[in-house]
Design an enzyme around this catalytic site. Structure first.
Site, PDB file in Angstrom:
ATOM      1  N   SER A 191       0.805  -1.213   0.000  1.00  0.00           N
ATOM      2  CA  SER A 191       0.000   0.000   0.000  1.00  0.00           C
ATOM      3  C   SER A 191       0.852   1.285   0.000  1.00  0.00           C
ATOM      4  CB  SER A 191      -0.943  -0.059   1.215  1.00  0.00           C
ATOM      5  OG  SER A 191      -1.874   0.970   1.186  1.00  0.00           O
ATOM      6  N   ASP A 354      -9.837  -2.819  -4.816  1.00  0.00           N
ATOM      7  CA  ASP A 354      -9.654  -3.815  -3.746  1.00  0.00           C
ATOM      8  C   ASP A 354     -10.437  -3.454  -2.487  1.00  0.00           C
ATOM      9  OD1 ASP A 354      -8.229  -1.802  -2.490  1.00  0.00           O
ATOM     10  OD2 ASP A 354      -6.307  -2.874  -2.476  1.00  0.00           O
ATOM     11  N   HIS A 387      -8.006  -5.077   0.528  1.00  0.00           N
ATOM     12  CA  HIS A 387      -6.743  -4.340   0.659  1.00  0.00           C
ATOM     13  C   HIS A 387      -5.780  -4.943   1.678  1.00  0.00           C
ATOM     14  CE1 HIS A 387      -4.181  -0.969  -0.106  1.00  0.00           C
ATOM     15  NE2 HIS A 387      -4.191  -0.587   1.142  1.00  0.00           N
TER      16      HIS A 387
END
Ligand SMILES: *[C@@H]1O[C@H](CO)[C@@H](O)[C@H](O)[C@H]1NC(C)=O
Ligand SMILES: *[C@@H]1O[C@H](CO)[C@@H](O)[C@H](O)[C@H]1NC(C)=O
Length: 430
Positions: A191, A354, A387
């Protein structure tokens, strides 16, 4: 016939099937792994000095009492009396004269246990799997936690915290290589950590990258920001602070250097409407107008001078990259504010992604790097993996480990640019 390949085949066939893909287990031939966590996945410790000026007297109780856990401090964030203290202590200050961010006066922070995987939040399942492949903490696998409230800045702009982190990360990668027979490291980022790792790579000389980085594995890269990045600045990002009133939450969100990095970038999001009000429509191309409209004009200068220049292009890092991300989940794409304007709660229009990061951002590097000679990019899409699913979903975890191990295996680099894009089927039985 040459004898050597025959011997190699015989050895391979005689290996017991232990499910090992990274190495034989004795650690001899492992490429070291360096983990770069995502937003909020590093611990922060703090202490308060006499210079601290608490908004409420109870917040000052810890002044002069030494170190305490600031993040993730579940007890504090849930306690109605202490949650505002927590928000206050987490708040950063943009010093316009120094052109840099710093902690609130009297708040000293540190990121504990740099280099150890024990420093990470939420990574345990993946670390356990890699340990089963033969990796050992601070020996062949390392972690590079950081203060996620900060970011880095482009050339010509100071960023004390970010510059220090990049220095620490470079030294950690070099140490990881040195401790493992000089073999270059596999850097695995998640991320926001992908955005930092990407900018880190670009900031190092190409010769350094090629010497010390064998491969980079991006998990849910958000190299174009995400739509929620805009909404988080207008409504106040939710840090699990149930007991902090919205204005204070919004102040906290706006104070962080990294908040401006979460904004969708004009390069990737283009003219897509991200925030819609009765009077206006804001895309990633109108962020300045948006920051003014939500009453955050102080954000304009750091956004324009410190953030935008770093995300106007996505040049390939010229080290092999594997990109894994989830698809097919309802992901906030447009926020529609009603009669109450930015004071209200927006209606959300969803698109693909996501669950957090929009598809266009997850896939940004694919269009940018296709056809670039010498940039190896492998893309693995995982349907319905959210995620943070890389760390919780069993089949996703297996897939991630397999990709890390493949990245860690020494392979001869093909001459031509190669993009392998394929959808993985999720097997519920795995
Ligand atoms: C929209 O415009 C009206 C009048 O021009 C103004 O009063 C109102 O505050 C605006 N609303 C928003 C959300 O900007
Ligand atoms: C993400 O998926 C996992 C299952 O893999 C689930 O436990 C978790 O609650 C999901 N998170 C969100 C935010 O939906």
């Amino acid at each position: 016939m040459d004898l050597v390949p025959l011997v190699a085949v015989a050895v391979l066939l005689s290996l017991p099937m232990r499910g090992r893909c990274c190495g034989g287990g004795d650690g001899e031939e492992l490429h070291p792994i360096v983990l770069v966590p995502g937003y909020g996945s590093s611990r922060l410790d703090a202490r308060l000095t006499e210079a601290y000026e608490p908004a409420a007297p109870r917040c000052g109780a810890r002044v002069g009492k030494g170190w305490f856990e600031l993040w993730p401090n579940h007890a504090t964030t849930q306690d109605p009396n202490l949650a505002p203290c927590f928000a206050e202590e987490m708040t950063l200050v943009y010093d316009a004269v120094a052109d840099d961010y710093r902690n609130a006066a009297g708040v000293v922070t540190t990121v504990p246990s740099f280099a150890s995987t024990l420093s990470l939040i939420g990574w345990e399942p993946l670390v356990r799997q890699l340990e089963a492949e033969g990796y050992r903490d601070e020996d062949s696998i390392f972690a590079a936690p950081y203060d996620f409230r900060y970011a880095v800045a482009p050339r010509g702009h100071p960023s004390a915290e970010g510059a220090r982190y990049f220095g620490d990360l470079a030294r950690l990668i070099e140490r990881a290589s040195r401790l493992n027979g000089g073999r270059p490291a596999v850097v695995v980022a998640h991320s926001y950590g992908c955005a930092l790792t990407y900018q880190f790579l670009l900031s190092r000389p190409l010769a350094w990258r090629r010497r010390f980085v064998q491969h980079t594995v991006f998990l849910a890269p958000a190299l174009g920001g995400f739509a929620e990045g805009m909404n988080g600045l207008s409504t106040g990002a939710d840090y699990g602070l149930l007991n902090v009133p919205r204005p204070q939450r919004t102040k906290l969100a706006r104070s962080m250097q990294s908040s401006l990095w979460r904004l969708p970038t004009p390069m990737v999001f283009g003219d897509r409407p991200v925030v819609v009000t009765k009077n206006s429509t804001y895309s990633a191309k109108n962020i300045v107008r948006f920051l003014e409209a939500i009453g955050f004009p102080e954000g304009v200068r750091p956004y324009v001078t410190r953030v935008l220049p770093m995300w106007q292009a996505l040049p390939p890092p010229m080290v092999p990259v594997t990109s894994l991300y989830g698809v097919g989940l309802r992901t906030p794409e447009t926020f529609v504010y009603g009669e109450d304007g930015f004071e209200g709660i927006p209606e959300v229009v969803y698109g693909d992604g996501d669950g957090d990061i929009n598809m266009v951002s997850l896939a940004a590097i694919e269009t940018e790097w296709s056809g670039v000679e010498d940039q190896i990019l492998k893309v693995v899409r995982l349907p319905s993996v959210n995620h943070t699913g890389f760390f919780t979903d069993h089949s996703a975890l297996k897939k991630v480990v397999a990709e890390i191990c493949e990245a860690a295996a020494t392979i001869e680099l093909p001459q031509e640019n190669k993009i392998l894009s394929f959808a993985e089927r999720r097997y519920s039985a795995m």
